[in-house]
Design a protein around this motif. Structure first.
Motif, short mmCIF file in Angstrom:
data_model
loop_
_atom_site.label_atom_id
_atom_site.label_comp_id
_atom_site.label_asym_id
_atom_site.label_seq_id
_atom_site.Cartn_x
_atom_site.Cartn_y
_atom_site.Cartn_z
N ILE B 11 0.87 -1.18 0.00
CA ILE B 11 0.00 0.00 0.00
C ILE B 11 0.90 1.22 0.00
N GLY B 44 7.86 7.56 6.27
CA GLY B 44 9.00 6.65 6.32
C GLY B 44 10.05 7.06 7.34
N ASP B 45 11.04 6.22 7.50
CA ASP B 45 12.02 6.39 8.55
C ASP B 45 12.86 7.67 8.43
N ARG B 73 8.85 -13.05 0.23
CA ARG B 73 9.60 -12.44 1.34
C ARG B 73 10.72 -11.55 0.84
N ALA B 76 9.24 -8.34 -0.53
CA ALA B 76 8.72 -7.51 0.56
C ALA B 76 9.87 -6.78 1.27
N GLU B 77 10.96 -7.49 1.49
CA GLU B 77 12.11 -6.86 2.14
C GLU B 77 12.73 -5.77 1.27
N ALA B 80 10.48 -2.73 1.49
CA ALA B 80 10.61 -2.06 2.79
C ALA B 80 11.93 -1.31 2.89
N GLU B 81 12.99 -1.92 2.38
CA GLU B 81 14.32 -1.32 2.55
C GLU B 81 14.66 -0.27 1.51
N PHE B 84 10.39 2.20 1.17
CA PHE B 84 9.67 2.78 2.30
C PHE B 84 10.58 3.41 3.34
N ILE B 85 11.85 3.50 3.02
CA ILE B 85 12.74 4.36 3.80
C ILE B 85 12.41 5.83 3.51
N ILE B 90 3.12 0.63 3.44
CA ILE B 90 3.36 -0.61 4.17
C ILE B 90 3.32 -1.78 3.21
N VAL B 91 3.97 -2.84 3.62
CA VAL B 91 3.97 -4.07 2.85
C VAL B 91 3.75 -5.20 3.85
N TYR B 92 2.89 -6.15 3.49
CA TYR B 92 2.69 -7.29 4.38
C TYR B 92 2.38 -8.54 3.57
N LEU B 93 2.56 -9.68 4.22
CA LEU B 93 2.35 -10.98 3.59
C LEU B 93 1.16 -11.68 4.24
#
Lengths: 104, 104, 104
Positions: B11, B44-45, B73, B76-77, B80-81, B84-85, B90-93
């Protein structure tokens, strides 16, 4: 790197949108998504004797991922007990895995 | 006849759509779906000191079902890395079961 | 208060919408939701020798939560065998937890 989390999904008539979103954040959600759709389903318990009456309606689906499972369960129960007694709609929980659990 | 598979859901703000879809296919996805919605969430971070600032935004939800869990997986990583920094999202499984596993 | 249930999700070209919804209710669904989206994926088995041809298409995602897992599985198999032989689309099952199981 993945953590278990719980996604709460609530599907309801659009007029309930703001009330439901408020309940999600009050219960610990840190974000939500909303989608417009259409649907068909049975009405709430108070119209129980007409429970077989099926209505078409425009709906929203609202999702929120909770890092804490017990928060998702509590909000789902509140929605079922406080809102869907009077209004059509469903709420359900799904297991998900997230990255960076601190965000949820 | 049913096989276990892993659904990746991401998302994000709409401007990231093409980049995210490219990452899904590069990581092994054989299809995807995209829905327009709206949402609210933390940034993000890199804007960590403003992490409590909540923004409304129009979003897309992109889903892809992977027959191979490890591919889901990995993608998704990467999302995220690498994405989405800098950007909200968000990302989910989610665990799913599919028919005709060879298609996924 | 929570009960296990099975969500069936079917993603298909819009022209199949009414046929798929009829199959859901014939198989025991008590409600459904429908969302418009876009997607990309491989075609059905009958065009197998062109299976690597990828098409963009506007799609619908239809969800129905079944209280009885065996009903969800039966409908999913019917959709895969009777519909997605000829048309692009996917169907998958997800584990969910619902409140007031009698509604599903």
């Amino acid at each position: 790197m993945f953590s278990n989390a719980t996604k709460l999904t609530v599907i309801a008539e659009r007029l309930l949108q703001d009330r439901l979103i408020d309940m999600l954040y009050a219960g610990g959600a840190k974000g939500h998504t909303l989608f417009d759709g259409s649907g068909k389903g049975e009405h709430g318990d108070r119209v129980g004797d007409r429970a077989s009456v099926i209505h078409d309606f425009t709906i929203v689906q609202i999702d929120a991922v909770f890092g804490k499972d017990h928060q998702a369960r509590k909000v789902a129960e509140e929605i079922a007990e406080d809102v869907f007694i009077d209004y059509a709609g469903i709420v359900y929980l799904s297991p998900v895995e997230v990255i960076r659990a601190k965000r949820f």
